[in-house]
Design a protein around this motif. Sequence first.
Motif, PDB file in Angstrom:
ATOM      1  N   LYS A   1     -19.281  -1.368   3.692  1.00  0.00           N
ATOM      2  CA  LYS A   1     -17.984  -0.924   4.169  1.00  0.00           C
ATOM      3  C   LYS A   1     -16.907  -1.139   3.102  1.00  0.00           C
ATOM      4  O   LYS A   1     -16.750  -2.246   2.574  1.00  0.00           O
ATOM      5  N   LEU A   2     -16.192  -0.084   2.800  1.00  0.00           N
ATOM      6  CA  LEU A   2     -15.030  -0.209   1.923  1.00  0.00           C
ATOM      7  C   LEU A   2     -13.893  -0.880   2.676  1.00  0.00           C
ATOM      8  O   LEU A   2     -13.817  -0.789   3.906  1.00  0.00           O
ATOM      9  N   SER A   3     -13.023  -1.550   1.967  1.00  0.00           N
ATOM     10  CA  SER A   3     -11.829  -2.106   2.601  1.00  0.00           C
ATOM     11  C   SER A   3     -10.776  -1.000   2.727  1.00  0.00           C
ATOM     12  O   SER A   3     -10.902   0.071   2.128  1.00  0.00           O
ATOM     13  N   LEU A   4      -9.741  -1.281   3.491  1.00  0.00           N
ATOM     14  CA  LEU A   4      -8.650  -0.332   3.630  1.00  0.00           C
ATOM     15  C   LEU A   4      -8.023  -0.024   2.266  1.00  0.00           C
ATOM     16  O   LEU A   4      -7.693   1.130   1.964  1.00  0.00           O
ATOM     17  N   LEU A   5      -7.876  -1.064   1.417  1.00  0.00           N
ATOM     18  CA  LEU A   5      -7.285  -0.853   0.098  1.00  0.00           C
ATOM     19  C   LEU A   5      -8.213  -0.029  -0.792  1.00  0.00           C
ATOM     20  O   LEU A   5      -7.747   0.749  -1.624  1.00  0.00           O
ATOM     21  N   ASP A   6      -9.527  -0.201  -0.620  1.00  0.00           N
ATOM     22  CA  ASP A   6     -10.479   0.634  -1.356  1.00  0.00           C
ATOM     23  C   ASP A   6     -10.331   2.106  -0.961  1.00  0.00           C
ATOM     24  O   ASP A   6     -10.423   3.000  -1.799  1.00  0.00           O
TER      25      ASP A   6
ATOM     26  N   ARG B   1     -10.149   1.968   8.095  1.00  0.00           N
ATOM     27  CA  ARG B   1      -9.589   2.724   9.219  1.00  0.00           C
ATOM     28  C   ARG B   1      -9.844   4.211   9.002  1.00  0.00           C
ATOM     29  O   ARG B   1     -10.111   4.648   7.886  1.00  0.00           O
ATOM     30  N   GLU B   2      -9.701   4.954  10.074  1.00  0.00           N
ATOM     31  CA  GLU B   2      -9.720   6.404   9.948  1.00  0.00           C
ATOM     32  C   GLU B   2      -8.333   6.841   9.529  1.00  0.00           C
ATOM     33  O   GLU B   2      -7.392   6.828  10.319  1.00  0.00           O
ATOM     34  N   VAL B   3      -8.188   7.176   8.277  1.00  0.00           N
ATOM     35  CA  VAL B   3      -6.894   7.567   7.726  1.00  0.00           C
ATOM     36  C   VAL B   3      -7.073   8.848   6.925  1.00  0.00           C
ATOM     37  O   VAL B   3      -8.186   9.178   6.501  1.00  0.00           O
ATOM     38  N   PRO B   4      -5.995   9.591   6.709  1.00  0.00           N
ATOM     39  CA  PRO B   4      -6.105  10.791   5.873  1.00  0.00           C
ATOM     40  C   PRO B   4      -6.589  10.422   4.475  1.00  0.00           C
ATOM     41  O   PRO B   4      -6.246   9.361   3.957  1.00  0.00           O
ATOM     42  N   ASP B   5      -7.391  11.279   3.882  1.00  0.00           N
ATOM     43  CA  ASP B   5      -7.880  11.038   2.526  1.00  0.00           C
ATOM     44  C   ASP B   5      -6.759  11.341   1.545  1.00  0.00           C
ATOM     45  O   ASP B   5      -6.498  12.495   1.216  1.00  0.00           O
ATOM     46  N   VAL B   6      -6.097  10.272   1.085  1.00  0.00           N
ATOM     47  CA  VAL B   6      -4.974  10.459   0.166  1.00  0.00           C
ATOM     48  C   VAL B   6      -5.322  10.020  -1.247  1.00  0.00           C
ATOM     49  O   VAL B   6      -4.510  10.112  -2.154  1.00  0.00           O
ATOM     50  N   SER B   7      -6.534   9.489  -1.428  1.00  0.00           N
ATOM     51  CA  SER B   7      -6.888   8.963  -2.756  1.00  0.00           C
ATOM     52  C   SER B   7      -7.117  10.085  -3.749  1.00  0.00           C
ATOM     53  O   SER B   7      -6.528  10.128  -4.815  1.00  0.00           O
ATOM     54  N   GLY B   8      -7.985  11.035  -3.373  1.00  0.00           N
ATOM     55  CA  GLY B   8      -8.250  12.174  -4.237  1.00  0.00           C
ATOM     56  C   GLY B   8      -8.732  11.760  -5.610  1.00  0.00           C
ATOM     57  O   GLY B   8      -9.253  10.677  -5.827  1.00  0.00           O
TER      58      GLY B   8
ATOM     59  N   ARG C   1       2.117 -10.472   4.260  1.00  0.00           N
ATOM     60  CA  ARG C   1       2.006  -9.643   5.457  1.00  0.00           C
ATOM     61  C   ARG C   1       0.791  -8.732   5.417  1.00  0.00           C
ATOM     62  O   ARG C   1       0.375  -8.193   6.445  1.00  0.00           O
ATOM     63  N   PHE C   2       0.213  -8.563   4.223  1.00  0.00           N
ATOM     64  CA  PHE C   2      -0.937  -7.674   4.100  1.00  0.00           C
ATOM     65  C   PHE C   2      -2.082  -8.096   5.009  1.00  0.00           C
ATOM     66  O   PHE C   2      -2.817  -7.266   5.506  1.00  0.00           O
TER      67      PHE C   2
ATOM     68  N   VAL D   1       1.854  -2.430   7.244  1.00  0.00           N
ATOM     69  CA  VAL D   1       2.486  -2.693   5.947  1.00  0.00           C
ATOM     70  C   VAL D   1       1.911  -1.778   4.872  1.00  0.00           C
ATOM     71  O   VAL D   1       2.654  -1.192   4.081  1.00  0.00           O
ATOM     72  N   VAL D   2       0.591  -1.651   4.849  1.00  0.00           N
ATOM     73  CA  VAL D   2      -0.068  -0.803   3.852  1.00  0.00           C
ATOM     74  C   VAL D   2       0.380   0.645   4.005  1.00  0.00           C
ATOM     75  O   VAL D   2       0.694   1.325   3.023  1.00  0.00           O
ATOM     76  N   MET D   3       0.421   1.136   5.242  1.00  0.00           N
ATOM     77  CA  MET D   3       0.789   2.523   5.470  1.00  0.00           C
ATOM     78  C   MET D   3       2.253   2.784   5.101  1.00  0.00           C
ATOM     79  O   MET D   3       2.582   3.818   4.522  1.00  0.00           O
ATOM     80  N   GLU D   4       3.131   1.835   5.438  1.00  0.00           N
ATOM     81  CA  GLU D   4       4.548   1.981   5.077  1.00  0.00           C
ATOM     82  C   GLU D   4       4.706   2.008   3.559  1.00  0.00           C
ATOM     83  O   GLU D   4       5.462   2.822   3.009  1.00  0.00           O
ATOM     84  N   ASN D   5       3.972   1.101   2.906  1.00  0.00           N
ATOM     85  CA  ASN D   5       4.025   1.003   1.456  1.00  0.00           C
ATOM     86  C   ASN D   5       3.515   2.289   0.817  1.00  0.00           C
ATOM     87  O   ASN D   5       4.108   2.814  -0.128  1.00  0.00           O
ATOM     88  N   LEU D   6       2.425   2.787   1.344  1.00  0.00           N
ATOM     89  CA  LEU D   6       1.820   4.002   0.815  1.00  0.00           C
ATOM     90  C   LEU D   6       2.747   5.199   1.014  1.00  0.00           C
ATOM     91  O   LEU D   6       2.902   6.037   0.129  1.00  0.00           O
TER      92      LEU D   6
END
Length: 459
Positions: free
Chosen positions: A38-43, A208-215, A344-345, A353-358
């Motif tokens: 499993k990748l982490s959210l930051l990964d 998490r299930e999040v939009p693929d923004v890494s690209g 807070r991370f 926090v991660v989503m706001e930062n992103l």
Amino acid sequence: MEKQNKMNSSNNNNHLEKLNTILIKPSKPTPLHLQTFKLSLLDQFSPNYHTNMTFFYPNHNNNNNTNNHFSDFSNKSKILQNSLSQTLSHFYPLAGRLHDATTIHCNDDGVFFIESRSTTTLSQILTNPNFDALECFVPTTEEKRNMLLLLRFTLFRCGSTAITTFVTHKIVELNTLIIFLNTWAAITTGNEIPLPDLTVAAALFPPREVPDVSGSVKNSNAKFTTRRFIFKASKIEELKVKIKNKFEFHPSRVEVVLALIWKCALSASIAVSGSKTTSFRRSILFQAIDIRTRMNPAVPETAVGNLAWPFWVTVEEESHVAIDEMVKIMRKGKMDFIENKAERFKEEGGFKVVMENLKERVEILKRNNENKGLVVYNSSSWCNYPLLEFDFGWGKPVWCSSVKNFAINLIVLMDTKNGGGIEAFVTLVEDEMKLFEQNQELLHYAVLNPTILISTSKL
């Protein structure tokens, strides 16, 4: 270990001949219960591209016979391949394949170990480091395929060698690369093995299930180039003395060097833009920071994954474009990140926090594309990391380098070999680099691409 068909392709421009490509698999099969990593959210949010680093090892053997060089190289290569296979048993995700946005399939498909031979000597590389020439160590598209890790082992005409790592940023940042290299070197030399912690990142930051923004990182259409600058310890101290009375704190050597580079790069950008924009250009500097030691309790240094996150600071007005003001802005931004965001991370609201930062970062970069008056720089400090300590049994590397061939406006800092000084790699658009590398304030404190001095004549 499986050897691919022997390839003798060579590139006349970089004088590098590929000898063999060997597929290395973990020495022990990955247990069934570990085959889904499993990748982490930051990964998840880390860009899906590979970073490279090449470590140069001088030849300390007095025998200059070319046949002996190749025989010695072959023996070293076999030792590295064997120890790499054992290392992959501990870093089994790297021998797998990316499955989807949140997982790696640890199927032991393996990594490529590429043997190469250069017609140049190490002294030719170190006399005048050229990043166009150094790019030959980066694997080609054919070699990359869908692998998460590739290694290249190169023999120079003089008997010296180089080890190049080419690894996915999906789960590997600088600290993780150091963990990997420390383990590989320890296994190679029979020393105590510093085993990695593969579980803590995803435990702290569940995917998490999040939009693929890494690209993938996109190349700029503009032509860009990299230059190397050396800031001696004495010159860094001189710079600190010049501005020390303007602070209530002691600025670090990284802060003052980064501020000087940022100022001079922005000056070049303003000059090139000319009358096309206003005389002042608002600028943002992103800085990557390791959050392992910034959290309470601290995360183990052996934790694998992207446990680093960028914070950013902004020059809003022309009066801020002074080294002391830039240092103050950077220090304030860093302390704000550490005190108000890093901890807070891993709290209950870490995802928020991660989503706001992103979201902030995406909006900044969007504004950068829309507003030509905004200049964005990205920086990383490799200072205080043991980058020249990896000994595989034939001594420590004399120098390391990384070719950043994917984007512009990059600043990377690392320690000089003798300590105290800073080596800076700066990537800018060619037109801006022509002005930047002639900036007299910069050249008062830095030397442009000096020879890397080595205390041996057998290079």
